[in-house]
Design a protein around this motif. Structure first.
Motif, PDB file in Angstrom:
ATOM      1  N   MET A   1       0.842  -1.155   0.000  1.00  0.00           N
ATOM      2  CA  MET A   1       0.000   0.000   0.000  1.00  0.00           C
ATOM      3  C   MET A   1       0.898   1.232   0.000  1.00  0.00           C
ATOM      4  SD  MET A   1      -3.160   1.190   0.346  1.00  0.00           S
ATOM      5  CE  MET A   1      -3.793  -0.451   0.355  1.00  0.00           C
ATOM      6  N   GLU A   2       0.693   2.132  -0.952  1.00  0.00           N
ATOM      7  CA  GLU A   2       1.465   3.369  -1.008  1.00  0.00           C
ATOM      8  C   GLU A   2       0.771   4.428  -0.165  1.00  0.00           C
ATOM      9  OE1 GLU A   2       3.677   5.556  -4.489  1.00  0.00           O
ATOM     10  OE2 GLU A   2       1.564   6.074  -4.510  1.00  0.00           O
ATOM     11  N   VAL A   3       1.538   5.102   0.706  1.00  0.00           N
ATOM     12  CA  VAL A   3       1.005   6.137   1.576  1.00  0.00           C
ATOM     13  C   VAL A   3       1.845   7.390   1.377  1.00  0.00           C
ATOM     14  CG1 VAL A   3       0.480   6.791   3.953  1.00  0.00           C
ATOM     15  CG2 VAL A   3       0.306   4.395   3.277  1.00  0.00           C
ATOM     16  N   LYS A   4       1.177   8.515   1.109  1.00  0.00           N
ATOM     17  CA  LYS A   4       1.844   9.812   0.992  1.00  0.00           C
ATOM     18  C   LYS A   4       1.349  10.679   2.137  1.00  0.00           C
ATOM     19  CE  LYS A   4       2.273   9.779  -4.010  1.00  0.00           C
ATOM     20  NZ  LYS A   4       1.948  10.472  -5.261  1.00  0.00           N
ATOM     21  N   ILE A   5       2.291  11.285   2.862  1.00  0.00           N
ATOM     22  CA  ILE A   5       1.945  12.103   4.009  1.00  0.00           C
ATOM     23  C   ILE A   5       2.490  13.504   3.786  1.00  0.00           C
ATOM     24  CG2 ILE A   5       2.166  12.379   6.507  1.00  0.00           C
ATOM     25  CD1 ILE A   5       2.830   9.354   6.600  1.00  0.00           C
ATOM     26  N   GLY A   6       1.591  14.476   3.821  1.00  0.00           N
ATOM     27  CA  GLY A   6       1.997  15.869   3.742  1.00  0.00           C
ATOM     28  C   GLY A   6       2.168  16.414   5.148  1.00  0.00           C
ATOM     29  N   ALA A  22      -5.367  -0.551   3.940  1.00  0.00           N
ATOM     30  CA  ALA A  22      -5.885   0.814   3.875  1.00  0.00           C
ATOM     31  C   ALA A  22      -6.704   1.140   5.124  1.00  0.00           C
ATOM     32  CB  ALA A  22      -6.737   0.995   2.626  1.00  0.00           C
ATOM     33  N   GLU A  23      -7.426   0.166   5.634  1.00  0.00           N
ATOM     34  CA  GLU A  23      -8.244   0.371   6.831  1.00  0.00           C
ATOM     35  C   GLU A  23      -7.362   0.618   8.055  1.00  0.00           C
ATOM     36  OE1 GLU A  23      -8.722  -2.345   4.775  1.00  0.00           O
ATOM     37  OE2 GLU A  23     -10.442  -1.484   3.732  1.00  0.00           O
ATOM     38  N   GLU A  24      -6.248  -0.106   8.167  1.00  0.00           N
ATOM     39  CA  GLU A  24      -5.333   0.092   9.293  1.00  0.00           C
ATOM     40  C   GLU A  24      -4.688   1.472   9.254  1.00  0.00           C
ATOM     41  OE1 GLU A  24      -3.735  -4.411  10.200  1.00  0.00           O
ATOM     42  OE2 GLU A  24      -2.855  -3.306   8.530  1.00  0.00           O
ATOM     43  N   VAL A  25      -4.279   1.906   8.074  1.00  0.00           N
ATOM     44  CA  VAL A  25      -3.677   3.230   7.922  1.00  0.00           C
ATOM     45  C   VAL A  25      -4.707   4.300   8.246  1.00  0.00           C
ATOM     46  CG1 VAL A  25      -2.629   4.852   6.288  1.00  0.00           C
ATOM     47  CG2 VAL A  25      -1.972   2.438   6.249  1.00  0.00           C
ATOM     48  N   GLU A  26      -5.912   4.140   7.725  1.00  0.00           N
ATOM     49  CA  GLU A  26      -6.972   5.114   7.976  1.00  0.00           C
ATOM     50  C   GLU A  26      -7.301   5.196   9.463  1.00  0.00           C
ATOM     51  OE1 GLU A  26     -11.523   6.106   6.463  1.00  0.00           O
ATOM     52  OE2 GLU A  26     -10.375   4.489   5.527  1.00  0.00           O
ATOM     53  N   ARG A  27      -7.329   4.062  10.139  1.00  0.00           N
ATOM     54  CA  ARG A  27      -7.606   4.031  11.581  1.00  0.00           C
ATOM     55  C   ARG A  27      -6.509   4.760  12.356  1.00  0.00           C
ATOM     56  NH1 ARG A  27      -7.160  -1.147  12.619  1.00  0.00           N
ATOM     57  NH2 ARG A  27      -9.053  -1.594  11.473  1.00  0.00           N
ATOM     58  N   ALA A  28      -5.249   4.543  11.985  1.00  0.00           N
ATOM     59  CA  ALA A  28      -4.130   5.208  12.659  1.00  0.00           C
ATOM     60  C   ALA A  28      -4.186   6.723  12.462  1.00  0.00           C
ATOM     61  CB  ALA A  28      -2.803   4.654  12.153  1.00  0.00           C
ATOM     62  N   VAL A  29      -4.539   7.164  11.250  1.00  0.00           N
ATOM     63  CA  VAL A  29      -4.655   8.594  10.964  1.00  0.00           C
ATOM     64  C   VAL A  29      -5.807   9.195  11.764  1.00  0.00           C
ATOM     65  CG1 VAL A  29      -5.177  10.293   9.168  1.00  0.00           C
ATOM     66  CG2 VAL A  29      -3.595   8.425   8.689  1.00  0.00           C
ATOM     67  N   GLU A  61      -2.543  10.572   1.858  1.00  0.00           N
ATOM     68  CA  GLU A  61      -3.101   9.957   0.650  1.00  0.00           C
ATOM     69  C   GLU A  61      -2.800   8.464   0.687  1.00  0.00           C
ATOM     70  OE1 GLU A  61      -1.939  10.083  -3.985  1.00  0.00           O
ATOM     71  OE2 GLU A  61      -2.218  12.045  -3.037  1.00  0.00           O
ATOM     72  N   ILE A  62      -3.852   7.664   0.623  1.00  0.00           N
ATOM     73  CA  ILE A  62      -3.708   6.212   0.673  1.00  0.00           C
ATOM     74  C   ILE A  62      -4.066   5.663  -0.695  1.00  0.00           C
ATOM     75  CG2 ILE A  62      -4.470   4.096   1.813  1.00  0.00           C
ATOM     76  CD1 ILE A  62      -5.414   5.913   4.147  1.00  0.00           C
ATOM     77  N   GLY A  63      -3.152   4.887  -1.296  1.00  0.00           N
ATOM     78  CA  GLY A  63      -3.411   4.358  -2.628  1.00  0.00           C
ATOM     79  C   GLY A  63      -2.790   3.001  -2.816  1.00  0.00           C
TER      80      GLY A  63
END
Length: 75
Positions: A1-6, A22-29, A61-63
């Motif tokens: 999973m590619e993650v971009k963080i501004g 994607a769900e784990e990343v979204e939960r952490a954010v 950005e999660i992609g």
């Protein structure tokens, strides 16, 4: 999973390939933005950990990972 963080006040974004869903990343954010965690903590595929202060997040950005094509295509 590619993650971009501004990150606020940083000229470049952070880009990492994570084994998390994607769900784990979204939960952490969401937890970081809700104040449940002071830091957004994500692990990449190489075993490194990225820590970003929650109050400095500009965007995430999660992609899907991009597939790099190698070789010559048919013309």
């Amino acid at each position: 999973m590619e993650v971009k963080i501004g990150v606020q006040h940083a000229p470049r974004e952070i880009v990492l390939e994570s084994g998390q869903s994607a769900e784990e990343v979204e939960r952490a954010v969401a937890e970081a933005l809700a104040g449940k965690a002071q830091l957004l903590s994500l692990a990449d595929d190489r075993g490194r950990k990225v820590l970003v202060p929650a109050d400095r997040l500009a965007y995430v950005e999660i992609g899907e990972p991009t597939v790099r094509k190698v070789g010559f295509g048919a013309m």
